[in-house]
Design a protein around this motif. Structure first.
Motif, mmCIF file in Angstrom:
data_model
loop_
_atom_site.group_PDB
_atom_site.id
_atom_site.type_symbol
_atom_site.label_atom_id
_atom_site.label_comp_id
_atom_site.label_asym_id
_atom_site.label_seq_id
_atom_site.Cartn_x
_atom_site.Cartn_y
_atom_site.Cartn_z
ATOM 1 N N ASN A 1 0.853 -1.192 0.000
ATOM 2 C CA ASN A 1 0.000 0.000 0.000
ATOM 3 C C ASN A 1 0.894 1.250 0.000
ATOM 4 N N LEU A 2 0.253 2.394 0.026
ATOM 5 C CA LEU A 2 1.002 3.635 -0.122
ATOM 6 C C LEU A 2 2.058 3.815 0.990
ATOM 7 N N PHE A 3 1.695 3.379 2.216
ATOM 8 C CA PHE A 3 2.642 3.520 3.332
ATOM 9 C C PHE A 3 3.865 2.625 3.120
ATOM 10 N N GLN A 4 3.601 1.404 2.608
ATOM 11 C CA GLN A 4 4.733 0.506 2.346
ATOM 12 C C GLN A 4 5.610 1.062 1.218
ATOM 13 N N MET A 5 4.951 1.627 0.204
ATOM 14 C CA MET A 5 5.732 2.241 -0.883
ATOM 15 C C MET A 5 6.564 3.403 -0.343
ATOM 16 N N LEU A 6 5.964 4.151 0.592
ATOM 17 C CA LEU A 6 6.698 5.251 1.217
ATOM 18 C C LEU A 6 7.903 4.705 1.978
ATOM 19 N N GLY A 7 7.692 3.597 2.706
ATOM 20 C CA GLY A 7 8.783 2.957 3.445
ATOM 21 C C GLY A 7 9.897 2.517 2.494
ATOM 22 N N ASN A 8 9.504 1.881 1.377
ATOM 23 C CA ASN A 8 10.502 1.450 0.381
ATOM 24 C C ASN A 8 11.295 2.648 -0.145
ATOM 25 N N THR A 9 10.564 3.741 -0.413
ATOM 26 C CA THR A 9 11.227 4.944 -0.941
ATOM 27 C C THR A 9 12.205 5.499 0.088
ATOM 28 N N LEU A 10 11.790 5.499 1.372
ATOM 29 C CA LEU A 10 12.672 6.054 2.413
ATOM 30 C C LEU A 10 13.947 5.216 2.563
ATOM 31 N N ILE A 11 13.808 3.895 2.422
ATOM 32 C CA ILE A 11 15.017 3.047 2.488
ATOM 33 C C ILE A 11 15.952 3.392 1.320
ATOM 34 N N MET A 12 15.365 3.545 0.139
ATOM 35 C CA MET A 12 16.174 3.901 -1.037
ATOM 36 C C MET A 12 16.863 5.254 -0.818
ATOM 37 N N ILE A 13 16.130 6.180 -0.214
ATOM 38 C CA ILE A 13 16.702 7.506 0.049
ATOM 39 C C ILE A 13 17.874 7.369 1.031
ATOM 40 N N ALA A 14 17.676 6.571 2.102
ATOM 41 C CA ALA A 14 18.741 6.400 3.105
ATOM 42 C C ALA A 14 19.998 5.829 2.452
ATOM 43 N N ILE A 15 19.824 4.816 1.607
ATOM 44 C CA ILE A 15 20.976 4.210 0.920
ATOM 45 C C ILE A 15 21.716 5.267 0.102
ATOM 46 N N ASN A 16 20.945 6.052 -0.645
ATOM 47 C CA ASN A 16 21.577 7.033 -1.524
ATOM 48 C C ASN A 16 22.239 8.162 -0.753
ATOM 49 N N VAL A 17 21.616 8.563 0.358
ATOM 50 C CA VAL A 17 22.220 9.640 1.153
ATOM 51 C C VAL A 17 23.552 9.157 1.739
ATOM 52 N N LEU B 1 24.496 -13.406 -7.440
ATOM 53 C CA LEU B 1 24.818 -13.305 -6.010
ATOM 54 C C LEU B 1 23.563 -13.345 -5.127
ATOM 55 N N HIS B 2 22.420 -13.649 -5.742
ATOM 56 C CA HIS B 2 21.122 -13.652 -5.047
ATOM 57 C C HIS B 2 20.838 -12.299 -4.400
ATOM 58 N N LEU B 3 21.257 -11.250 -5.069
ATOM 59 C CA LEU B 3 21.015 -9.895 -4.549
ATOM 60 C C LEU B 3 19.982 -9.138 -5.372
ATOM 61 N N TYR B 4 19.416 -9.834 -6.367
ATOM 62 C CA TYR B 4 18.380 -9.201 -7.185
ATOM 63 C C TYR B 4 17.155 -8.966 -6.299
ATOM 64 N N ASP B 5 16.514 -7.823 -6.460
ATOM 65 C CA ASP B 5 15.341 -7.480 -5.665
ATOM 66 C C ASP B 5 15.692 -7.321 -4.177
ATOM 67 N N SER B 6 16.927 -6.873 -3.909
ATOM 68 C CA SER B 6 17.303 -6.653 -2.500
ATOM 69 C C SER B 6 17.942 -5.271 -2.354
ATOM 70 N N TYR B 7 17.859 -4.737 -1.140
ATOM 71 C CA TYR B 7 18.434 -3.406 -0.896
ATOM 72 C C TYR B 7 19.963 -3.433 -0.887
ATOM 73 N N LEU B 8 20.536 -4.586 -0.511
ATOM 74 C CA LEU B 8 22.002 -4.680 -0.527
ATOM 75 C C LEU B 8 22.507 -4.520 -1.965
ATOM 76 N N GLY B 9 21.779 -5.141 -2.892
ATOM 77 C CA GLY B 9 22.119 -5.001 -4.313
ATOM 78 C C GLY B 9 22.061 -3.542 -4.741
ATOM 79 N N ILE B 10 21.029 -2.833 -4.286
ATOM 80 C CA ILE B 10 20.880 -1.410 -4.632
ATOM 81 C C ILE B 10 22.048 -0.613 -4.037
ATOM 82 N N PHE B 11 22.449 -0.979 -2.807
ATOM 83 C CA PHE B 11 23.578 -0.279 -2.183
ATOM 84 C C PHE B 11 24.840 -0.447 -3.037
ATOM 85 N N ILE B 12 25.091 -1.683 -3.463
ATOM 86 C CA ILE B 12 26.302 -1.930 -4.269
ATOM 87 C C ILE B 12 26.248 -1.100 -5.555
ATOM 88 N N LEU B 13 25.079 -1.071 -6.188
ATOM 89 C CA LEU B 13 24.970 -0.319 -7.443
ATOM 90 C C LEU B 13 25.075 1.193 -7.212
#
Lengths: 287, 310
Positions: free
Chosen positions: A77-93, A144-156
């Protein structure tokens, strides 16, 4: 005393008037389009179908702003999408305030054997545009079984060598050495000099980078679309809302409410840093 | 004894500095190596098919490259891939001859602090802080038959295009207009910033010597801003090679007949469709085209930079 305009001066003045008019026109379209979206987000679907241009005829309907929270995409739902976005933001920051600064500092202030050659080599690498890299990244993350994971996003996301590092390198290079020399004399180590003296001086520029990176991630739809399919972000959810509205052809006001809610945080965040961005001389150091 | 102690101290400083450099560069260099491993992996992938074995792939020789070249064959495709090439060329011309001059002119007026410049710079920055998804949604709605543009058309007595602005025939034209509309905002900030870096003393001296405003612009500001202009154009052109998002968002899902393809969109579709081999082969071909262009622009940029160092 009034200066007489030469024919060249008149042409220049007319040119400036045309450009100014264009600037005003574009500005009105950017603001106007969002005012239109805002007004229509308070309409019911039938009201919008009959009257897309005017103010709401039946009533100002706030229901869209409640209904939007019932929207779900891939069980998020929208709150979960918001949570996903915030994690992505934290990684990028984290990536923005660490790796490019570390590399920029070393290239900007440290002397070591082969530094100039390495720096020149990096410039060459940065010049080569490699297209189609996403397929190799996807394959790598899958292996590396990192597809669809935040660790994978961090590496990228954790690449240090880019335009951000170049600007930081030139910033560090231009800073005076006096404070650092005094600190060395007092027995400070390299890490102390970096964290206590030089890092704080990069904070104004970094704050611009952080805010622009937050805005970019908030608006980024591609990364989640390609690498995080089961963790949709707000932007991806909104795109899906558009697809749904296109298919059913009716609930555009609901989508408009989604657009307004999505844009609100970005505008608030941007308003804090806008003056710094507009007045910055460092951004233009990109060469 | 003192000499020995001193030399030991210097050695310690050098050792600590080496450790510091190592720690600071360890991850950035490791990440760079990974990036270039992945870049070279694209070459390996271009000769393999990943339909069955998604990790290792099966060797297929030049099949992927043949597959890409077949896409350009009009006898095999209703929408041959050379349209994608043509669209990319059009976007490049747009970057160089439309968006760059517009943003330069706008940045210059903002630099001169024209009337209302504070409001204008905020408004012109809206596309940068707005998601492309939102911009496309808003733009599409405005051009719908029930949107404000239709109202304007009726008022002026103009004929509404058959099928609307987003029909299969008109979609690419609408995307081009969209790209102009949203394409100059990022540049403005960079151009404005580099104009601010021009030392006031240069401009003041020129004014004292009686230089006119156009003279100051063309002889001082433009040359000093030229490396940044060159860099922004090169970034814009680099972006064209992977340009996909507006086409993806403008066109209804699973719809054929829309001639809005770009090279970036084809590569993206291959990637998300898990045709990694085709994506890699196409990526290599595009890189071969992009490389000389990008290196040429960078060289020009460096030359300009050397000429106008300030």
């Amino acid at each position: 005393m009034e200066t007489k305009l030469t024919p060249g001066g008149i042409v220049w003045k007319i040119f400036k008037i045309i450009i100014y008019s264009l600037m005003v026109f574009f500005s009105i379209t950017f603001v106007g389009i969002f005012v239109w979206v805002l007004i229509n987000s308070f309409k019911t679907a039938p009201d919008f179908m009959q009257n897309a241009l005017g103010l709401p005829e039946i009533k100002w309907d706030y229901q869209n702003y409640f209904d939007i929270f019932k929207f779900e995409y891939k069980n998020n739902n929208l709150f979960q999408m918001l949570g996903n976005t915030l994690i992505m933001i934290a990684i990028n920051v984290i990536c923005t305030i660490s790796f490019p600064v570390m590399a920029g500092y070393v290239f900007g202030r440290m002397e070591f054997k082969g530094r100039a050659k390495f720096e020149a080599f990096l410039y060459v690498l940065m010049t080569i545009p490699v297209i189609g890299g996403a397929s190799a990244q996807l394959k790598f993350l899958s292996a590396l079984h990192l597809y669809d994971s935040y660790l994978g996003i961090f590496i990228l996301s954790s690449g240090a060598f880019g335009s951000g590092m170049l600007i930081l390198t030139s910033l560090f290079r231009g800073l005076p050495s006096a404070y650092a020399e005094a600190a060395y004399m007092d027995g400070a180590g390299e890490f102390t000099v970096f964290f206590k003296i030089y890092y704080p001086q990069a904070i104004p520029l970094l704050s611009i980078n952080v805010i622009t990176s937050i805005i970019a991630v908030w608006n980024d739809y591609m990364t989640a679309y390609i690498f995080l399919p089961t963790h949709p972000t707000i932007a991806l959810g909104l795109q899906q809302l558009q697809r749904t509205a296109d298919v059913h052809g009716s609930d555009y006001p609901l989508m408009f409410a989604g657009i307004i809610l999505t844009m609100l945080p970005v505008f608030i965040v941007f308003s804090f840093i806008a003056k710094n961005i507009f007045n910055s001389k460092d951004i233009g150091a990109l060469k | 004894m003192l000499e020995k102690k001193k030399s030991k101290g210097i050695k310690g400083v050098i050792r600590r500095r080496r450790i510091f450099i190592f720690v600071m560069l360890a991850w950035p260099v490791l990440r760079l190596l990974l990036e270039w491993y992945l870049n070279f992996d694209i070459i390996w992938m271009a000769f393999r098919d990943y339909t069955i074995d998604i990790i290792n792939g099966d060797f297929v020789g030049l099949d992927n490259f043949k597959g890409i070249f077949n896409l350009f064959d009009p006898s095999r495709n209703t929408m041959p891939e050379y349209y994608a090439l043509l669209h990319c060329a059009q976007l490049m011309l747009l970057v160089i001859f439309v968006n760059a001059p517009i943003s330069l002119a706008f940045a210059y007026l903002l630099y001169l602090k024209v009337k209302g410049y504070k409001v204008l710079r905020y408004a012109l920055y809206i596309p940068v802080i707005t998601s492309a998804v939102v911009l496309v949604l808003a733009y599409r709605q405005v051009f719908q038959p029930d949107g404000p543009i239709n109202y304007l058309y009726n008022m002026l007595g103009w004929e509404w295009p058959s099928g609307g602005f987003f029909s299969a025939e008109n979609a690419w034209g609408s995307i081009i207009v969209f790209s102009i509309w949203t394409g100059f905002s990022t540049n403005i900030i960079y151009f404005l910033s580099c104009m601010r870096r021009v030392p006031d003393s240069y401009v003041e001296a020129a004014k004292i010597d009686g230089a006119s405003e156009p003279k100051i612009f063309f002889s001082i500001i433009l040359p000093l801003a030229s490396p940044t202009i060159c860099t922004m154009i090169s970034l814009g052109i680099a972006g064209v090679f992977s340009w996909a998002l507006p086409s993806l968002l403008f066109v209804p899902q699973n719809s054929g007949g829309y001639n809005v393809g770009t090279m970036g969109l084809s590569i993206l579709n291959f990637t998300t469709g898990r045709h990694y081999g085709l994506a890699a082969a196409y990526g290599i071909l595009v890189t071969l085209v992009a490389c000389p262009i990008m290196i040429g622009i960078r060289k020009l940029s460096h030359k300009l930079e050397e000429a106008v160092e300030y």
